[in-house]
Scaffold this motif. Structure first.
Motif, PDB file in Angstrom:
ATOM      1  N   HIS A   9       0.819  -1.262  -0.106  1.00 45.19           N
ATOM      2  CA  HIS A   9      -0.084   0.014  -0.126  1.00 45.19           C
ATOM      3  C   HIS A   9       0.882   1.226  -0.133  1.00 45.19           C
ATOM      4  O   HIS A   9       0.515   2.208  -0.881  1.00 45.19           O
ATOM      5  N   LEU A  10       1.855   1.205   0.777  1.00 48.82           N
ATOM      6  CA  LEU A  10       2.813   2.398   0.862  1.00 48.82           C
ATOM      7  C   LEU A  10       3.647   2.600  -0.145  1.00 48.82           C
ATOM      8  O   LEU A  10       3.829   3.879  -0.897  1.00 48.82           O
ATOM      9  N   ALA A  11       4.090   1.620  -0.905  1.00 49.47           N
ATOM     10  CA  ALA A  11       4.624   1.686  -2.123  1.00 49.47           C
ATOM     11  C   ALA A  11       3.812   2.323  -3.379  1.00 49.47           C
ATOM     12  O   ALA A  11       4.470   3.281  -4.155  1.00 49.47           O
ATOM     13  N   GLN A  12       2.638   1.620  -3.461  1.00 51.14           N
ATOM     14  CA  GLN A  12       1.922   2.016  -4.368  1.00 51.14           C
ATOM     15  C   GLN A  12       1.320   3.741  -4.241  1.00 51.14           C
ATOM     16  O   GLN A  12       1.249   4.519  -5.193  1.00 51.14           O
ATOM     17  N   GLU A  13       1.299   4.230  -2.929  1.00 51.27           N
ATOM     18  CA  GLU A  13       0.733   5.200  -2.603  1.00 51.27           C
ATOM     19  C   GLU A  13       1.994   6.285  -2.996  1.00 51.27           C
ATOM     20  O   GLU A  13       1.879   7.430  -3.418  1.00 51.27           O
ATOM     21  N   ALA A  14       3.299   5.921  -2.731  1.00 49.98           N
ATOM     22  CA  ALA A  14       4.358   6.523  -3.231  1.00 49.98           C
ATOM     23  C   ALA A  14       4.397   6.999  -4.737  1.00 49.98           C
ATOM     24  O   ALA A  14       4.670   8.153  -4.867  1.00 49.98           O
ATOM     25  N   HIS A  15       4.186   5.892  -5.184  1.00 51.25           N
ATOM     26  CA  HIS A  15       4.251   6.010  -6.830  1.00 51.25           C
ATOM     27  C   HIS A  15       3.242   7.093  -7.282  1.00 51.25           C
ATOM     28  O   HIS A  15       3.513   7.787  -8.207  1.00 51.25           O
ATOM     29  N   ARG A  16       1.966   7.074  -6.653  1.00 53.51           N
ATOM     30  CA  ARG A  16       1.005   7.819  -7.121  1.00 53.51           C
ATOM     31  C   ARG A  16       1.264   9.094  -6.819  1.00 53.51           C
ATOM     32  O   ARG A  16       1.108  10.390  -7.493  1.00 53.51           O
ATOM     33  N   ARG A  17       1.935   9.434  -5.505  1.00 50.67           N
ATOM     34  CA  ARG A  17       2.538  10.812  -5.464  1.00 50.67           C
ATOM     35  C   ARG A  17       3.658  11.244  -6.195  1.00 50.67           C
ATOM     36  O   ARG A  17       3.314  12.596  -6.436  1.00 50.67           O
ATOM     37  N   VAL A  18       4.347  10.405  -6.684  1.00 52.79           N
ATOM     38  CA  VAL A  18       5.468  10.944  -7.675  1.00 52.79           C
ATOM     39  C   VAL A  18       4.922  11.273  -9.170  1.00 52.79           C
ATOM     40  O   VAL A  18       5.257  12.206  -9.514  1.00 52.79           O
ATOM     41  N   TYR A  19       4.125  10.246  -9.401  1.00 55.64           N
ATOM     42  CA  TYR A  19       3.535  10.450 -10.877  1.00 55.64           C
ATOM     43  C   TYR A  19       2.388  11.059 -11.118  1.00 55.64           C
ATOM     44  O   TYR A  19       1.808  11.638 -12.200  1.00 55.64           O
ATOM     45  N   GLY A  20       1.393  11.547  -9.866  1.00 56.03           N
ATOM     46  CA  GLY A  20       0.286  12.066  -9.947  1.00 56.03           C
ATOM     47  C   GLY A  20      -0.798  11.083 -10.216  1.00 56.03           C
ATOM     48  O   GLY A  20      -2.000  11.340 -10.285  1.00 56.03           O
ATOM     49  N   GLY A  21      -0.546   9.735  -9.950  1.00 54.07           N
ATOM     50  CA  GLY A  21      -1.643   8.714 -10.031  1.00 54.07           C
ATOM     51  C   GLY A  21      -1.115   7.409 -10.335  1.00 54.07           C
ATOM     52  O   GLY A  21       0.108   7.248 -10.703  1.00 54.07           O
ATOM     53  N   ASP A  22      -1.819   6.502 -10.488  1.00 50.30           N
ATOM     54  CA  ASP A  22      -1.501   5.173 -11.046  1.00 50.30           C
ATOM     55  C   ASP A  22      -1.058   4.854 -12.483  1.00 50.30           C
ATOM     56  O   ASP A  22      -1.765   4.277 -13.212  1.00 50.30           O
TER      57      ASP A  22
END
Length: 1008
Positions: A653-666
């Motif tokens: 969950h935290l890794a996916q959320e970090a990706h979202r915050r870097v890229y602006g989404g999934d």
């Protein structure tokens, strides 16, 4: 020439709104209360852009970041309504009106102190240009008086930080301007004291240091002026690895040679007082925005774990270790030291204590530390440790070679001219340690190990045993209290004899006493006596430790014992606080509270602080073994499996959320259906304030979880986490970790017949090999992944494969195939609503358009890509698009516009710490300024690019910069300087099969 009489400055009313310090609104009878939180942040944002429209989206982002509630816009409207009432009571008129797409705060000029400050500084500059120095100084003093601290101090909203930093910088620049004007007015004696204070506050500010040198020299204090220069130079070299700039060096030379006239200006040894500072020709001046960052920073690693405050060791051991490391007066220095001993004797604690004591005086260039995990089932490999150390020494991941031997060579080269202390904890064997030894005798090495490592050459050995009675009593006194020990001295002596004077066992027992002040030491002796059959074995290794640990374990509550057992499943070097919540399935607001009983009982150690502000924890190895034994004995397979799934789901969950915050989404990533476990949202918000920093910090834990999940049969989570971590691997250049995690995940999904996971991992591995210029394996993997995605009808996966296959085709000169694949990838990303995927295709396919002579279409695509990245606030994409746009504009003969685009890209790279990107963009800017005829500035940028690339040991990149700089020097007639630059690079070009560049270098050298 006499100056005009000073003119009276017009009277100004004090502003109602003050930002230069704490935020404040003044009413007719004093300050008005501004409610903290949202209203304070929104008012500050409107005042910073007074009389300009501020978008509602900007205000929502300011208050809630990436996760606003559904009612966010309504709540902004409520805040605005309340602020309107507040402004109605201000001393001078102001109003907030709705103006699409947001709001505008209108007020008369000078009613906001930040705007008034800017106006006053602008007036002062104008007066200075007119030669009216006295009036300019008065304006600047009036402007300085507006400040009451740092801009918006106490507000605590990091999203306003960029604007406030800008104003803080303007304040310092205005101070430098005022001092320069006063130096021109011969006020050097009055300024010397103020300048000494300012230089102390801003020691790296070369302008201020030059002004202090000038003031001291003019005041007849020539020796102090030169001493000021030397201090500044030493500081720059030590902190940044840089020499002072040319102005400061020229000023020192002028003072040494006596060429600085009594009325010369700071930083300009030949200019007389009252004469405006000479400016370089317009053609040589790049706009302010193009000013590059300072040169490469000399990284000073500080990796030591925290010291232990109540540390006690056998008498003379710390001193013996220090003498062995430093040489004890031997001019040739000391040598490596190996600390050995059985578990629990304090090897690591002694190493860390002495390392801290020697750090600043004897090893000022830094300290490297690594837990080699020698007593675990997966000891660290030398290549892994070398990669970590090289990154800590400033080498970006992309520059680290794959070969362990080449890594070792780079490591020894990096340490050759430094005094660094290397601490290698828990070594397994000589083979693990040998590649990690520096080649320089100036560096120190401490190794701890259960083995004696007798095959290591030239080392000092220090073997630890149990404490003597006096030291054991001292340790007990430090933990439970000296008065308590003295009050029960016979019981204390009996107690330390009972636990065999083993430091770890004594700490555990003493911790129980410290937590229970109503217990006597004699009662603890009696408790130990009741378990005589276990305690009789106290001096016999691991069984002894199990008996001692059981005392503390049995004293815990049932929930705490279960949590301790479940925590032992983690394979992470340290434990984050949220992990306790996942294992216990507890979402209380303050998850680390669950661990407090274990810390109090010293079953866990606090070893640091994580990004959320909560603590990090670590098991002692023996306690970890004990907890795992208890887990196997007491907890069912079903309970263990459910807890493990939640723990793995928390990392996911935290890794996916970090990706979202870097890229602006999934975007540009596929996800599986594995269970997620989410810590409370406020905790996540604190933890992921800087998502890339979090990924960096948890890199080891996340990578191990990929393999751990595969071992436990969670193949869907294994591949999902591995591919999500490309967010980190790609930015930081961790190509070896990219490959290791993906091969492990691929094995798991292939064994499980997981087609979607197999396709995703193959596609990601293909992308990795493409970046390594390994076209054949990259194409094979991408084509096999594409075939699976076609079967699965997965549009995003098809888009990822086709985009990368297009890049391979384009590199091979097959622009027709590349164009077709890019068009198909665009359709795929559109079908999957993947905005970042679309933008990446728009950026990459410009190469094909330029090949077709369609420059206008290429620029339109780049503009569209940038708008997408900007809307998503994905800065990495913005930087790449701007760089490509600058290159396109330069190719199309528009260097002025290219300069703007490349400068903005440079700022993005500087902000994100992208050292490689900075080196590339400085090089690009050098090309651009050469095209503009600004050759002096171009030369400076080439030199800074060269320094940046040599700092990270990028040999081919450095060679290319040298070639361009040599061309520039040769064109200006400096053929000797050109040849000196090229001498080292011809061999580099030949080794890397760069024939065209090698031929050009040989031509300039006159050998081709």
């Amino acid at each position: 020439m006499a100056e005009e009489p000073a003119r009276a400055e017009p009277e100004r009313e004090f502003p109602s709104f003050t930002l230069l310090g704490p935020l404040q609104v003044r009413g007719p009878h004093g300050p008005l209360h501004v409610p903290p939180g949202r209203q304070e942040a929104i008012l500050a944002a409107l005042l910073l852009r007074a009389n300009q429209v501020v978008g509602t989206d900007h205000l929502v982002d300011l208050v809630w970041g990436d996760h606003p509630p559904k009612t966010a816009r309504t709540q902004v409207q409520i805040c605005i309504s309340r602020l309107r009432k507040l402004l109605g009571r201000a001393a001078r008129p102001a109003a907030i009106t709705t103006r699409p797409p947001g709001y505008i705060l209108t007020t008369e000029p000078g009613n906001v102190d930040a705007a008034l400050f800017t106006d006053l500084v602008a007036e002062a500059r104008q007066l200075g240009r007119q030669g009216r120095r006295e009036e300019a100084v008065d304006r600047l003093r009036t402007a300085a008086a507006l400040w009451r601290g740092d801009c918006l101090s106490g507000l605590g909203n990091h999203r306003l930080a960029n604007r406030t930093r800008h104003l803080d910088e303007e304040r310092l620049t205005a101070t430098e301007l005022r001092i320069q004007l006063e130096l021109d007015l011969d006020r050097h004696e009055q300024l010397a004291g103020e300048l000494e204070m300012l230089v102390g506050e801003h020691p790296l500010r070369e302008k201020l240091r030059g002004q202090l040198m000038t003031a001291l020299y003019r005041s007849g204090r020539r020796a102090e002026a030169l001493k000021t220069y030397r201090r500044g130079r030493d500081l720059l070299v030590r902190e940044l690895g840089l020499e002072p700039g040319p102005e400061l060096r020229e000023l020192e030379s002028a003072i040494l040679a006596g060429r600085l006239s009594a009325d010369a200006a700071a930083g300009s040894p030949t200019r007389s007082a009252g004469t405006p500072a000479p400016q370089p020709p317009a053609a040589e001046q790049a706009p302010n925005a193009t000013t590059p960052p300072p040169g490469p920073v000399r990284v000073v690693p500080r990796q030591l774990p925290a010291d232990i405050p109540d540390f006690v060791a056998e008498a003379g051991r710390p001193a013996a270790l220090e003498e062995a490391l430093t040489g004890g007066g031997n001019p040739e220095g000391g040598g490596p030291v190996v600390i050995t001993g059985k578990p629990g004797t304090g090897k690591s604690a002694l190493a860390v204590r002495v390392a801290h004591r020697l750090a600043e005086a004897d090893f000022p260039d830094g300290q490297l530390y690594c837990d080699l995990r020698g007593t675990t089932g997966s000891p660290a490999t030398p290549a892994e440790v070398l990669g970590r150390f090289l990154r800590a020494l400033g080498i970006p991941g992309q520059m680290i070679p794959e070969s362990p031997d080449e890594r070792a060579e780079m490591y020894r080269t990096r340490l050759a001219s430094r005094r660094i202390l290397v601490v290698l904890d828990d070594a397994a064997s000589e083979g693990q340690v040998l590649p990690l030894l520096p080649g320089s005798g100036d560096c120190g090495v401490i190794v701890t190990s259960r083995s004696r490592l007798t095959a290591l050459p030239g080392v000092h050995r220090l073997e630890l045993d149990v404490l003597d009675e006096d030291r054991a009593l001292e340790l007990l006194a430090r933990i439970v209290g000296r008065q308590r020990v003295e009050r029960e001295r016979p019981a204390a002596e009996a107690l330390i004899r009972t636990v065999g004077r083993l430091p770890l066992a004594l700490r555990i027992v003493a911790a129980r006493l410290a937590a229970r002040p109503h217990w006597t030491l004699a009662s603890m002796v009696h408790r130990l006596a009741d378990e005589r059959h276990r305690l009789d074995e106290l001096t016999h290794g691991e069984l002894t430790m199990r008996a001692s640990l059981s005392l503390t374990y049995d004293g815990l509550g049932e929930k705490d014992r279960r949590l301790l057992r479940l925590l032992s499943m983690a394979r992470t070097p340290t434990l984050p606080g949220w992990l306790a919540g996942a294992l216990a399935d507890d979402r209380r607001p303050f998850l680390p509270d669950l661990l407090d009983p274990l810390v109090d009982a010293q079953m866990l150690d606090v070893v640091g602080v994580e990004g959320s502000g909560d603590f990090r924890y670590r098991f002692h190895e023996i306690i970890h073994v004990y907890a795992r034994e208890q887990l196997a004995a007491q907890d069912s397979e079903e309970l263990r499996g459910a807890a493990f799934a939640r723990m793995a789901g928390g990392w996911m969950h935290l890794a996916q959320e970090a990706h979202r915050r870097v890229y602006g989404g999934d975007f540009t990533v596929l996800h599986g259906d594995a269970l997620r476990w989410s810590p409370p949202e406020p905790y996540v918000e604190r933890l992921l304030t800087d998502p890339l920093a979090w990924l960096d910090g948890e890199q080891a834990a996340l990578c191990r979880m990929v393999g751990h999940a595969a071992d436990e049969g969670l193949h869907d989570l294994s591949w999902d986490l591995a591919t999500t971590l490309v967010t980190l691997f790609e930015v930081r250049g961790h190509y070896d970790l990219w490959e290791q995690t993906h091969l492990r995940a691929l094995e798991a999904v292939s064994r499980a017949g997981n087609l979607r996971g197999t396709a995703a991992v193959r596609a990601s591995l293909g992308s990795l090999y493409m970046r390594r210029n390994q076209s054949a394996p990259a194409r094979n993997l991408l084509e096999s992944a594409l075939s699976l995605f076609l079967t699965l009808e997965e549009p995003r996966g098809k888009g990822l494969c086709r985009r990368d296959l297009a890049l391979i085709a384009r590199r091979e000169g097959d622009h027709a195939t590349a164009g077709l694949l890019y068009a198909q990838a665009m359709e795929d990303f559109t079908a999957s609503d993947d905005a970042v995927g679309r933008a990446s295709v728009l950026t990459q396919s410009t190469h094909v358009l330029l090949h077709q002579g369609r420059g206008d279409a290429a620029q339109r695509q780049l503009d569209e890509a940038f708008r997408i990245y900007e809307a998503l606030r994905y800065t990495g994409g913005q930087a790449r698009t701007l760089r490509r746009s600058g290159q396109v504009l330069l190719e199309r003969g528009e260097p002025e516009r290219a300069l703007i685009a490349l400068t903005e890209a440079l700022e993005f790279c500087r902000d994100s710490g992208d050292v490689i990107g900075v080196g590339h963009l400085l090089h690009d800017l050098g090309h651009t300024l050469t095209a503009l005829g600004r050759t002096r500035r171009a030369r400076e940028l080439y030199e800074q690019s060269l320094a940046a690339r040599e700092q990270i040991m990028d040999l081919s990149g450095s060679a290319l910069v040298r070639l361009d700089l040599a061309r520039l020097l040769a064109a200006s007639g400096d053929r000797e300087g050109s040849r000196a630059l090229l001498a080292p690079v011809v061999e580099v070009f030949h080794e890397r099969h760069m024939g065209r560049e090698a031929a050009e270098a040989e031509r300039l050298l006159g050998t081709g």
